[in-house]
Design an enzyme around this catalytic site. Structure first.
Site, PDB file in Angstrom:
ATOM      1  N   LYS A   1     -23.650  -5.109 -27.244  1.00  0.00           N
ATOM      2  CA  LYS A   1     -25.094  -5.215 -27.408  1.00  0.00           C
ATOM      3  C   LYS A   1     -25.756  -3.850 -27.562  1.00  0.00           C
ATOM      4  CE  LYS A   1     -25.933  -9.767 -26.608  1.00  0.00           C
ATOM      5  NZ  LYS A   1     -26.846 -10.663 -27.314  1.00  0.00           N
TER       6      LYS A   1
ATOM      7  N   ASP B   1     -29.963 -12.327 -21.117  1.00  0.00           N
ATOM      8  CA  ASP B   1     -29.032 -12.706 -20.060  1.00  0.00           C
ATOM      9  C   ASP B   1     -28.459 -11.460 -19.401  1.00  0.00           C
ATOM     10  OD1 ASP B   1     -28.925 -15.596 -20.113  1.00  0.00           O
ATOM     11  OD2 ASP B   1     -28.028 -15.412 -22.084  1.00  0.00           O
TER      12      ASP B   1
END
Length: 397
Positions: free
Chosen positions: A80, A128
């Site tokens: 990410k 998340d």
């Protein structure tokens, strides 16, 4: 192989691969090239390892297994890091270009030339964990305020990691999809800018930039492998990772691109349900999966437009095989290089191991002794407390 893999129930539904035009239209070769040029110029950039799991491949009866281990990516623990921070930079570029009345370059922003102006542009997102950490890191580097919305089940360790990067972290009582709605609503009310990895009607630029940033990882893979893989097992979530990798592989390998197998938790199977219905479909999450990064009930429309053309297979896996897969890698149980991975990272590997215990499913997926399987190990140990619990024998955390 452990009995848990022999007895695991995997559900399969077939995709409908087509001419694969979306892999070039939705994410262009230039989108990937621009992201790679920028990210590869960042301080601290280095390719992450592609680990050959030869011992496991021998046990499973396939030709080879290559695991792209993203745990060391920019010190943030996951792939990410490539997406959220790059998308943040691009949002700032668009806003500064409007304010200045001239093109503001990425290099100018990266070097701190516009830090005072960036301090007045607030970026927000729901997460998340890993996407939010990437966004917070990018905002800290570029001088922009950052607000991150997390749901009730996000671990406190992951929340603290974002706070340590300067983010204002807001925890809600609902699930991931509820945190997405709140982030959008408060951004609209306050003139903030959402940097999301999922798209919706009228919102496409940041998610495209996020997926373009992930292309760095796919380029590294393609430039390392001597032969194209026959299969790639990709974890689901909203679909951004899977769509980016599938598109990048298609652009690189063209007609010999690998068979794309999408893997999701059975507790959060929005892409699986979308494949069954033939359109983006929301999955009602009733119970949180151990794979926190994949606990997403609504697919990204942009990602789905690629996956509906690229994915040949969709699988769901039970949580019961996740922790054993984490331990298998971390303990080097098959004689391979030790890999310390997070729960969401091993979804594809867990599915591959279980599928090879089922001759009928292996046949359905086209897996045999000649198969060369690529896996994306999307995160390392992003929450040490959870990892320690798993290594101590816990199967549910």
């Amino acid at each position: 192989m452990k009995d848990i893999f022999n007895t695991a129930t995997l559900c399969h539904t077939a995709g409908n691969p087509t001419a694969a035009k979306a892999a070039f239209r939705v994410l262009s070769e230039q989108d990937f090239a621009n992201a790679c040029d920028e990210i590869m110029a960042w301080d601290g950039y280095t390719p992450t390892p592609l680990v050959s799991l030869d011992g496991l491949a021998d046990q499973l009866g396939v030709a080879r297994i290559d695991y792209k281990h993203e745990g060391a990516r920019f010190g943030l623990g996951s792939f990410k890091a490539l997406g959220g921070s790059y998308a943040a930079l691009r949002v700032l570029q668009r806003q500064l270009t409007t304010q200045l009345g001239r093109d503001a370059s990425l290099e100018e922003i990266r070097s701190g030339e516009h830090r005072e102006a960036c301090a007045k542009i607030t970026l927000v997102s729901a997460t998340d964990g890993n996407h939010g950490r990437s966004l917070a890191w990018g905002c800290q580097r570029f001088g922009a305020p950052c607000r991150i919305y997390i749901h009730a089940e996000v671990s406190e360790g992951r929340a603290e990691a974002m706070r340590n990067l300067g983010a204002d972290v807001i925890r809600i009582d609902g699930d991931y999809d509820a945190s997405v709605i709140l982030a959008k609503t408060e951004a609209e009310e306050n003139g903030w800018f959402v940097v999301s990895d999922t798209s919706w009607d009228g919102y496409t630029e940041p998610p495209r930039d996020v997926m373009a940033g992930y292309g760095v990882m796919t380029r590294e893979v393609c430039e390392t492998l001597e032969q194209p893989p026959t299969h790639v097992f990709l974890q689901g979530g909203v679909g951004g990772l899977a769509a980016s990798v599938a598109a990048g592989l298609r652009q690189y390998y063209k007609d010999i691109s690998p068979r794309v197998v999408i893997v999701e938790p059975e507790l959060a199977a929005c892409l699986f349900d979308s494949a069954k219905s033939g359109k983006p479909t929301t999955f009602e999450i009733a119970e949180e999966t151990i794979m926190a990064g994949l606990s997403c009930g609504e697919p990204s429309e942009m990602a789905w437009s690629i996956l509906t053309e690229e994915a040949a297979d969709f699988l769901t896996i039970p949580d019961s095989i996740v922790a054993p897969t984490v331990r298998l890698l971390a303990n080097g149980e098959t004689g391979d290089h030790v890999v310390e991975a997070g729960e969401s990272a091993v979804a594809g590997l867990a599915a591959l191991i279980a599928a090879r215990q089922d001759p009928a499913l292996s046949d359905t997926l086209g897996l045999d002794a000649n198969s060369r399987v690529l896996l994306i190990g999307s995160e390392g140990v992003t929450d040490p407390a959870i990892f320690e619990a798993i290594m101590a024998g816990a199967d549910h955390v």
